[in-house]
Design an enzyme around this catalytic site. Sequence first.
Site, PDB file in Angstrom:
ATOM      1  N   ASP A  37     -45.052  36.137 -65.952  1.00  0.00           N
ATOM      2  CA  ASP A  37     -44.447  37.458 -66.165  1.00  0.00           C
ATOM      3  C   ASP A  37     -43.600  37.777 -64.947  1.00  0.00           C
ATOM      4  OD1 ASP A  37     -45.422  39.955 -68.275  1.00  0.00           O
ATOM      5  OD2 ASP A  37     -44.164  40.480 -66.555  1.00  0.00           O
ATOM      6  N   ALA A 252     -51.760  59.888 -95.551  1.00  0.00           N
ATOM      7  CA  ALA A 252     -50.705  60.820 -95.141  1.00  0.00           C
ATOM      8  C   ALA A 252     -51.038  61.373 -93.760  1.00  0.00           C
ATOM      9  CB  ALA A 252     -50.610  61.956 -96.156  1.00  0.00           C
ATOM     10  N   GLY A 253     -50.016  61.733 -93.015  1.00  0.00           N
ATOM     11  CA  GLY A 253     -50.262  62.255 -91.676  1.00  0.00           C
ATOM     12  C   GLY A 253     -48.979  62.756 -91.045  1.00  0.00           C
ATOM     13  N   CYS A 260     -43.816  49.153 -82.523  1.00  0.00           N
ATOM     14  CA  CYS A 260     -43.241  48.215 -83.501  1.00  0.00           C
ATOM     15  C   CYS A 260     -42.532  48.875 -84.677  1.00  0.00           C
ATOM     16  CB  CYS A 260     -44.340  47.283 -84.017  1.00  0.00           C
ATOM     17  SG  CYS A 260     -44.866  46.133 -82.745  1.00  0.00           S
ATOM     18  N   LYS A 320     -52.010  55.647 -82.087  1.00  0.00           N
ATOM     19  CA  LYS A 320     -53.098  55.460 -83.047  1.00  0.00           C
ATOM     20  C   LYS A 320     -54.375  55.248 -82.236  1.00  0.00           C
ATOM     21  CE  LYS A 320     -52.745  50.471 -83.754  1.00  0.00           C
ATOM     22  NZ  LYS A 320     -52.618  49.397 -84.727  1.00  0.00           N
TER      23      LYS A 320
HETATM   24  N1  LIG Z   1     -47.410  45.345 -79.439  1.00  0.00           N
HETATM   25  C1  LIG Z   1     -47.590  44.958 -80.689  1.00  0.00           C
HETATM   26  O1  LIG Z   1     -48.460  45.474 -81.394  1.00  0.00           O
HETATM   27  C2  LIG Z   1     -46.755  43.867 -81.262  1.00  0.00           C
HETATM   28  C3  LIG Z   1     -47.166  43.257 -82.458  1.00  0.00           C
HETATM   29  C4  LIG Z   1     -46.368  42.234 -83.003  1.00  0.00           C
HETATM   30  C5  LIG Z   1     -45.180  41.880 -82.374  1.00  0.00           C
HETATM   31  N2  LIG Z   1     -44.801  42.506 -81.226  1.00  0.00           N
HETATM   32  C6  LIG Z   1     -43.554  42.068 -80.580  1.00  0.00           C
HETATM   33  O2  LIG Z   1     -43.906  41.240 -79.476  1.00  0.00           O
HETATM   34  C7  LIG Z   1     -42.994  41.444 -78.399  1.00  0.00           C
HETATM   35  C8  LIG Z   1     -43.747  41.859 -77.149  1.00  0.00           C
HETATM   36  O3  LIG Z   1     -44.343  43.110 -77.399  1.00  0.00           O
HETATM   37  P1  LIG Z   1     -45.429  43.725 -76.405  1.00  0.00           P
HETATM   38  O4  LIG Z   1     -45.918  44.976 -77.036  1.00  0.00           O
HETATM   39  O5  LIG Z   1     -46.382  42.668 -76.010  1.00  0.00           O
HETATM   40  O6  LIG Z   1     -44.481  44.074 -75.150  1.00  0.00           O
HETATM   41  P2  LIG Z   1     -44.938  44.534 -73.680  1.00  0.00           P
HETATM   42  O7  LIG Z   1     -43.848  45.423 -73.207  1.00  0.00           O
HETATM   43  O8  LIG Z   1     -46.341  45.007 -73.699  1.00  0.00           O
HETATM   44  O9  LIG Z   1     -44.909  43.158 -72.839  1.00  0.00           O
HETATM   45  C9  LIG Z   1     -43.733  42.444 -72.533  1.00  0.00           C
HETATM   46  C10 LIG Z   1     -43.971  41.720 -71.231  1.00  0.00           C
HETATM   47  O10 LIG Z   1     -42.887  40.828 -70.990  1.00  0.00           O
HETATM   48  C11 LIG Z   1     -42.603  40.834 -69.592  1.00  0.00           C
HETATM   49  N3  LIG Z   1     -41.248  40.312 -69.371  1.00  0.00           N
HETATM   50  C12 LIG Z   1     -40.054  40.923 -69.585  1.00  0.00           C
HETATM   51  N4  LIG Z   1     -39.047  40.076 -69.288  1.00  0.00           N
HETATM   52  C13 LIG Z   1     -39.611  38.917 -68.881  1.00  0.00           C
HETATM   53  C14 LIG Z   1     -39.097  37.668 -68.443  1.00  0.00           C
HETATM   54  N5  LIG Z   1     -37.774  37.438 -68.376  1.00  0.00           N
HETATM   55  N6  LIG Z   1     -39.978  36.691 -68.099  1.00  0.00           N
HETATM   56  C15 LIG Z   1     -41.296  36.901 -68.162  1.00  0.00           C
HETATM   57  N7  LIG Z   1     -41.854  38.078 -68.587  1.00  0.00           N
HETATM   58  C16 LIG Z   1     -41.009  39.066 -68.926  1.00  0.00           C
HETATM   59  C17 LIG Z   1     -42.795  42.280 -69.205  1.00  0.00           C
HETATM   60  O11 LIG Z   1     -42.984  42.419 -67.803  1.00  0.00           O
HETATM   61  C18 LIG Z   1     -44.061  42.639 -70.012  1.00  0.00           C
HETATM   62  O12 LIG Z   1     -45.231  42.362 -69.281  1.00  0.00           O
HETATM   63  C19 LIG Z   1     -41.976  42.471 -78.889  1.00  0.00           C
HETATM   64  O13 LIG Z   1     -40.881  41.798 -79.438  1.00  0.00           O
HETATM   65  C20 LIG Z   1     -42.735  43.191 -79.986  1.00  0.00           C
HETATM   66  O14 LIG Z   1     -41.882  43.737 -80.949  1.00  0.00           O
HETATM   67  C21 LIG Z   1     -45.561  43.477 -80.650  1.00  0.00           C
END
Ligand SMILES: NC(=O)c1ccc[n+]([C@@H]2O[C@H](COP(=O)([O-])OP(=O)(O)OC[C@H]3O[C@@H](n4cnc5c(N)ncnc54)[C@H](O)[C@@H]3O)[C@@H](O)[C@H]2O)c1
Length: 445
Positions: A37, A252-253, A260, A320
Amino acid sequence: MSHLTEREPVGVIGTGYVGLVTAAGFAELGHDVWCVDIDEAKIENLRQGRIPIWEPGLSELVERHRSRLHFSTQLSNALERARLLFVAVGTPPTYSGDADLSAVNAVVAAMPASDRHALVMKSTVPVGTGETIRRVFAEQSKGFSYVSCPEFLKEGSAVKDFLAPDRVVVGDDSDWAGDAVVELYAPLEAPLVRTDIKSAEMVKLASNAFLATKISFINEIANVCEETGADVVEVARGMGLDDRIGPKFLQAGIGFGGSCFPKDVAALKQLAGNSGYHFQLLNSVIEVNELQKRRVMAKLQKHLGTLVGKEIGLLGLAFKPNTDDMREASSLVLTARLQAAGARVRVYDPVAEQEARKLIRGVEFRSSALDVAAGADAVVLVTEWPEFAELDLGELAAAMRGDLLVDGRNFLDADRVRDAGLDYEGVGRPSRTGRGATALSAADG
Ligand SMILES: NC(=O)c1ccc[n+]([C@@H]2O[C@H](COP(=O)([O-])OP(=O)(O)OC[C@H]3O[C@@H](n4cnc5c(N)ncnc54)[C@H](O)[C@@H]3O)[C@@H](O)[C@H]2O)c1
């Protein structure tokens, strides 16, 4: 022949909700996982065993597999050890509604030339992103393989969802990397959808858009129920028993939020628009959701008149229950609207206070639901945390100055609320007047 030796190390780029859960999940399956990260503080915390997010079961899993989980800010650590590099960086919305792919692009740009590595995209990206990345790799003669493997985990049950997914979707060009990803997930014995990259990308966007549509649909039914005297909870129960419809996502809410749904629906709408197609239905899904978050205001005003100087308590802030994620939470819109209307706002959330403090100004953070109720003119249940179902409503009512409870999630038993002497306003349900108030008006009469 298998290209993945048993317990082959895995790389994960981005250690947020998706990345950390994915890493811990693969560690549970016996793999060494090399996590990267760019956030140095996050990596340092993870090295110390401190988990930056609140997700049931995650700390325990990370703790159990500390020897298999390796955290670094250096991409080279993962590249040296793993062939499959799962990308789980954020793809937040831009001002235009398109997904911001800058973090994904930064990862792609950082990849060296190699024909033994593959990027496995977990981040949610617009359809066509994989094709563009493959073209970039080809133009730069990098030799990298590419697999789309969208993530469907739900915050609040993410660990469980990783270990028992409804399906695993793998989009690839039928090369070694796709086979390797399939093999990696094989122990989970989940239904597999092996397809092309664009279709895999679309499965993710279409799934979220459909779920969001279901929520906006039932919210509109709720609004019509309010006009006609029907009870949307009964209506949803009757609808949900039809197995073509199903009971899920029919609550409903006060609107959907989170990191997302809002962004993925907007991204799909933009994607369609950019390709020359006007996705009419999604415009409505988005608009209904925005309006739904504001309808609480009318309910409060119906009972309290002007909100200037009124003390309004919010129960729950997270988008949520079972998460501390505040991204796009309905509470953000509600607090802003209440403050604009002149109300004083006090709030309580069992876990999201720290995150909420970064986003909400000018409210009073309190340490319990009863504390929020003390002296309040009205209390609004915003997030259906299980502990709110256990509230002693008599005590809550006694602590309040007023007698209105707005249940933004239809979570509480309306009769119990009424028996406690409070007026109950749900979403799409007939209002109930508290027994205390009824007795008083009867006596007045
Ligand atoms: N959160 C969810 O419930 C969920 C579910 C399904 C899909 N997604 C998708 O997954 C992806 C990640 O979501 P998230 O909620 O985990 O995001 P998040 O913001 O919690 O985590 C992203 C991480 O990536 C790191 N990062 C950014 N640029 C970077 C780089 N160049 N190199 C290394 N690390 C880097 C950030 O520091 C952060 O820790 C998104 O595209 C999201 O739409 C999320």
